[in-house]
Design an enzyme around this catalytic site. Structure first.
Site, PDB file in Angstrom:
ATOM      1  N   GLY B 203       0.821  -1.203   0.000  1.00 31.62           N
ATOM      2  CA  GLY B 203       0.000   0.000   0.000  1.00 31.62           C
ATOM      3  C   GLY B 203       0.853   1.250   0.000  1.00 31.62           C
ATOM      4  N   GLY B 208       2.116   2.387   5.247  1.00 37.03           N
ATOM      5  CA  GLY B 208       3.051   1.298   5.507  1.00 37.03           C
ATOM      6  C   GLY B 208       4.096   1.669   6.536  1.00 37.03           C
ATOM      7  N   GLU B 227       5.464  -3.329   1.174  1.00 36.67           N
ATOM      8  CA  GLU B 227       5.753  -2.924  -0.209  1.00 36.67           C
ATOM      9  C   GLU B 227       5.037  -1.603  -0.389  1.00 36.67           C
ATOM     10  OE1 GLU B 227       4.595  -2.013  -3.450  1.00 36.67           O
ATOM     11  OE2 GLU B 227       4.017  -4.014  -4.162  1.00 36.67           O
ATOM     12  N   CYS B 264       1.614  -0.559  -8.603  1.00 37.79           N
ATOM     13  CA  CYS B 264       2.806  -0.128  -7.865  1.00 37.79           C
ATOM     14  C   CYS B 264       3.996  -0.007  -8.806  1.00 37.79           C
ATOM     15  CB  CYS B 264       3.123  -1.091  -6.736  1.00 37.79           C
ATOM     16  SG  CYS B 264       2.995  -2.811  -7.215  1.00 37.79           S
TER      17      CYS B 264
END
Lengths: 497, 497
Positions: B203, B208, B227, B264
């Protein structure tokens, strides 16, 4: 005169400047440099052991052995570099029929993380200090290393760093690949430096946890490998106590008092049947020779910690000096229920030759208490060969709470081998997936990188089809294209080169 | 009706109760359970894709493909379990002549860490959510998994959890091996739970990092695999821009707008010669079809982030909607010096179809700027086949700042393979030594344990000489005793079984 220690900013900056060249050097070139450092340390053995003796009181035989181990570690990682499997090379050839869509060619290996800060330990002035295991494994991985010298052996650290730096330079390593800094603030400054990529620490739970949190609170958090506290529980079964009580008592006292108890694997906690060999342990411990500790700051902390443990309710002093302020072996005892009721305080490490004997009535009650313990570097079980099924739960609990389990042996004495595991759940370490001793210690300082469809002439050597590093990039796993399409099984073809 | 989600304390406690049985199950048994979960998800494909479509607006083709990938991932890890190399078995036979002293027998493997908390991602409702890659790799490792459902697809999460839990139970997995919790506070409570052993998150950098610090600040810190953000820089050489400008523009716009830019690996940053294909990119981006984003909260964050980037000094708006509040593709531009002068702000991820074009005059100036970038999941280089030595520094800088480097390809589309690396230096991830996609993702959830001189009948099966798990514990590395004594070379004998 201090010609070695540097400003932390200069040291990390110099390490960062050397990082690409050192990471990209052939493993055989790094191996050559590690061997050269080992040779140089051995060549200066007499001077180094004398320096260490003056600063640590550990005595010539132990220090000579430790220097030998330190040189061995450097050569052991050199050998690992020549074997090459640490690179973990994986090559996926392009596969137009890959189940989730055409797969591009991917070539992956592990390369160096970048500059690493190593905090020297007090109790291993050679083997976990300037040229110790953390340094050897990080240098082997291709990471420049800055060591923060332990204040307990500053002169030795400077001299060791000087010898190592010159040996590495003569072997062709770039300047900046090995640095030394001194002082607590310099250590913290280096740990916060934006160009630092990882840190390793061996020492107390309090100190290690404080540093771990500094590493985690950086604008860019970095991996922190801390090897902290452990009381290394030992369980003696009733059968073993009956069959070999005196032998177990002898072994326990030997391990507990070895090196004045100043080992991270010191067996501080012993679970024994109430009718076990406690009297024999007391007798032997009273007769154990006194040994000086590393320094006054260590004995003061030991005396304090022992006093705290002794003040827990329902704790009996079995061996205790008349002079409360004196160092020297101590033995406390409590029963299993008392221990289970205050496990957090009772299972706290007291660095030094202090044993806490926990007596139990029924072995089947011990597994649940073990399962509630904080994480440990080691746990040990003393049983008889015919004991089996009744130890299954206990075996599982011991393995769940520690990194190494020992049968009828003592935890002190950590061998540097391929299968050694020196780590464990917190607080034994801050990184339970890793080890700080043995071949696998190198993995802490490597990170994977994958090259997708990259031109061969721009690939790192171990990823090229012609593998110019040869044996130093052995064990490459190559996945060929599949022959059938999904959803059949996976008839992939692998080769290992 | 919510029959699946549980109180976080109950969920973690149930996971802990299942941990020993699941960790100790034969890899083939866990493989069977993962296959069963994959089958069950595919059997309910129509219902699941419809649910996901209603909650995420991602459309049937993409969601159908993602469900297929999710089932594939589960089967891929099942296959990895049957291959067994993940156990990394190392056996050192006792060696009385070991250089640092007699070596006891040591048998080491990797076993499950314990209960794992997985935070579902918004942008992959299947592949990085309840039954996604983190879950599959943790279950494969032998860890029970509690998933914190992403609020963007709650109904889908509940239904997926129900299907997976029933399939695992039918396949013989213990109750508690799969749990679901809902709500931000429940996620934080589970992360702080004393029986939790690791967490994984996909996220935003902000979210995070906040969770990573909660994990680090626990009384017992645990591994946190986050991540987070990445702008996935792409560099186009002058030669490539001249030879294939239009093709590169087409590829770039395709990758930038794929899935409304909600990947991402979205290539948010493009370095191109000042006379490169910028006009062509602008033309194509203006023509790109609008696509709905995952939800209003995502478009609002996107519009905000875009506005912040556009307000940086010397930034030009090349593609910008008339209505500032509308989502949809945007393109900004600045020159290399401007970018280098404010790299922290200019290289911040803006999740969605926003591209920042950085124009340069001389390619040799780009490598230094790349070297100063925050860590990335991917970096890409578009060049011509004959380009070589002049790209060496640039190649090194790209590989140093990312986990995957691509040549003449685009970063979106992460293949699930053996050699895939989906990770990178912070902020791409909080754990640069790991990957969250591909075979190696399982390593995040394993910790080594060594058994010293342990009786064969109490050893875990893969460590016994007769290896009852057979092929599911393949690749065991066995070190036989040495034949010569130190300080000779190391004539060790290894066998691999």
């Amino acid at each position: 005169m201090n010609t070695v220690a540097r400003d932390p900013d200069l040291a990390v900056t110099a390490a960062a400047a050397a990082a690409r060249e050192w990471a990209g050097a052939a493993p055989t070139a790094r191996a050559h440099a590690l061997d050269a450092a080992a040779d140089a340390l051995e060549a200066e053995q007499a001077e180094l052991v004398a320096l260490a003796g003056a600063e640590t009181h550990l005595g010539t035989p132990r220090l000579t052995g430790e220097l030998k181990r330190t040189a061995f570690q450097l050569r052991f990682f050199a050998k690992e570099l020549r074997a090459g499997t640490f690179l973990d090379v994986r090559i996926d050839r392009a596969d137009p029929q890959w189940p989730t869509g055409p797969r591009s060619e991917l070539r992956r290996y592990r390369t160096a993380l970048g500059p690493v800060l190593v905090f020297g330990a007090s109790n291993f002035p050679f083997a976990f200090s300037v040229a110790g295991g953390d340094t050897a494994s990080a240098l082997a991985a291709g990471c420049p290393v800055i060591v923060k010298a332990h204040p307990g052996h500053l002169e030795l650290s400077r001299r060791t760093a000087d010898i190592v730096q010159k040996a590495l330079a003569r072997a062709g390593a770039p300047e900046g690949v090995s640095g030394l800094i001194e002082g607590e603030q310099a250590g913290v400054d280096a740990l916060r430096h934006p160009l630092l990529r990882a840190a390793a620490f061996t020492g107390s739970e309090r100190g290690g946890l404080a540093l771990a949190r500094i590493a985690a609170d950086r604008p860019e958090p970095i991996p922190f490998y801390g090897e902290l506290g452990s009381v290394n529980p030992v369980v003696v079964t009733p059968e073993a106590a009956r069959a070999r009580g005196a032998e177990i008592a002898e072994g326990y006292v030997g391990s507990l008092t070895l090196g004045a108890g100043q080992f991270c694997t010191n067996p501080g906690l012993l679970f024994t049947p109430a009718d076990g060999p406690v009297d024999e342990i007391v007798r032997r411990l009273r007769a154990a020779p006194a040994a000086p500790m590393l320094g006054d700051w260590i004995s003061a902390a030991y005396v304090d910690g022992a006093r705290r443990l002794a003040s827990l309710p329902s704790t009996r002093k079995l061996v205790w000096p008349d002079d409360e302020a004196a160092a020297g072996p101590r033995l406390l005892a409590m029963d299993l229920d008392t221990f289970a009721g205050d496990i957090g305080a009772a299972a706290t490490e007291c660095f030094g030759p202090l044993g806490l004997v926990v007596t139990y009535d029924r072995l089947e009650d011990v597994a649940a208490v073990i399962a509630s313990l904080p994480g440990q570097l080691t746990t040990s079980l003393h049983g008889e060969p015919h004991e089996g099924g009744e130890l299954t739960d206990l075996t599982a609990a011991l393995a769940e709470r520690s990194g190494r389990v020992l049968w009828n042996e003592w935890p002190t004495g950590v061998s540097v081998t391929h299968a050694m595991q020196h780590g464990g759940p917190f607080p034994a370490t801050t990184a339970p997936t890793t080890t700080s001793v043995g071949t696998a210690a190198i993995e802490r300082f490597l990170r994977p990188v994958a090259y997708q469809s990259w031109p061969p002439h721009l690939l790192p050597p171990p990823l090229r089809d012609d593998n110019p590093w040869g044996g130093a990039a052995a064990g490459r796993r190559i996945a060929e294209p599949r022959r059938l399409s999904w959803p059949g099984r996976f008839p992939e073809i692998f080769t290992v080169q």
